[in-house]
Design a protein around this motif. Sequence first.
Motif, short mmCIF file in Angstrom:
data_model
loop_
_atom_site.label_atom_id
_atom_site.label_comp_id
_atom_site.label_asym_id
_atom_site.label_seq_id
_atom_site.Cartn_x
_atom_site.Cartn_y
_atom_site.Cartn_z
N THR A 77 2.00 -0.31 -4.76
CA THR A 77 3.20 -0.53 -5.58
C THR A 77 3.46 -2.01 -5.69
O THR A 77 3.57 -2.70 -4.66
N TRP A 78 3.57 -2.51 -6.91
CA TRP A 78 3.88 -3.92 -7.13
C TRP A 78 5.39 -4.12 -7.10
O TRP A 78 6.15 -3.31 -7.63
N ASP A 126 0.84 -1.19 0.00
CA ASP A 126 0.00 0.00 0.00
C ASP A 126 0.88 1.25 0.00
O ASP A 126 1.90 1.32 0.69
N PHE A 127 0.49 2.23 -0.79
CA PHE A 127 1.19 3.51 -0.87
C PHE A 127 0.16 4.61 -0.66
O PHE A 127 -0.65 4.88 -1.55
N LEU A 146 4.38 3.83 -9.51
CA LEU A 146 2.96 4.19 -9.58
C LEU A 146 2.61 4.68 -10.98
O LEU A 146 3.35 5.45 -11.59
N GLY A 147 1.47 4.21 -11.48
CA GLY A 147 0.98 4.66 -12.78
C GLY A 147 1.34 3.75 -13.93
O GLY A 147 0.97 4.05 -15.07
N CYS A 148 2.04 2.64 -13.66
CA CYS A 148 2.41 1.76 -14.78
C CYS A 148 2.54 0.32 -14.32
O CYS A 148 2.56 0.02 -13.12
N GLU A 192 7.53 7.09 -2.90
CA GLU A 192 7.18 5.69 -3.18
C GLU A 192 8.37 4.78 -2.93
O GLU A 192 8.21 3.68 -2.36
N LEU A 193 9.56 5.21 -3.34
CA LEU A 193 10.75 4.41 -3.09
C LEU A 193 10.99 4.25 -1.59
O LEU A 193 11.28 3.13 -1.11
N ASP A 194 10.89 5.32 -0.83
CA ASP A 194 11.05 5.24 0.63
C ASP A 194 10.02 4.29 1.23
O ASP A 194 10.34 3.50 2.13
#
Length: 301
Positions: A21-22, A9-10, A69-71, A95-97
């Motif tokens: 995020t997968w 979850d993000f 995110l987004g792809c 997102e990376l963090d």
Amino acid sequence: MATLSGHLDFDRPTAGKPCATWYEIHGDLSAARPLIVLHGGPGIPHYYLGPIARLATTHQIPVVLYDQLGCGNSTHLPEKNGDAAFWTIQLFLDELDNLIRGLGITEYDLLGHSWGAILASEHAVCQPPGLRRLILFSPPSSMKLWVEAANWLRHQLPRDVQDSLSRCEENGDYESEEYHASVDEFYKRFLCRTQPTPAELAASFEALGKDTTVYMTMNGPSEFNVTGVIKDWTIIDRVHLIARPTLLINGYYDEAQNSVVQPYFDNLKDVTWVKFAESSHMACLEERDRFIRVVGQFLKA
């Protein structure tokens, strides 16, 4: 080598819906310091970087691949197309963090390719305590230099291809078959010289074609005409803040020409630069075995 995949979850309230995020882990995160891989684009999913996961077997280095995110397999937000306030570099750094925390990683190495190298370098200048080694693979150092290099390479294309690109751009025909065919001629020389196009790269571009939200908002219609969020980005004045051993990689025919990479080399304290003589922008696909050797040796040094 066993793999594990899932979603994290993000939390991004401005997205207007739950986001995730997968990720995919190759190898055992508890056995050695992992390599986290950041794909390019923006918005071109991880598939083309899949061969880097071989490091889990060749060098016993766990590898974490993920879709931003987004792809790809992460949450898509086509309703945010054109929303420059949402699609920011900081979004992807957060997102990376979130990924690092969510996977319980304390020490790690980082590899960023192309746009992913923008994220990797931005992450590194913040001097995060867990980062140990950094790999900037075909990295932009500023979008001004990137566009200059792309247009210099463009002038090496056959005259009819150059004319076609110019004609379409003058008419705003970025979605026409003619424009796509002409851009493909550029890609065959300066993006990936391996023909036919490797299946991993074809899969990434097929996915991009289905959702161009991130690419169009952050980059713009083409490599020659960057009009999106990152058009004025540069890290040249902050490169000296990167305090970890860094490996620079580019190809002889790369969109990331030497002029684009040089500012990193000039300003980093602990840096190695390796150039791949038979590659363009995708050395991990064009010179696969050498790429794995070079990266593995650097990470194990």
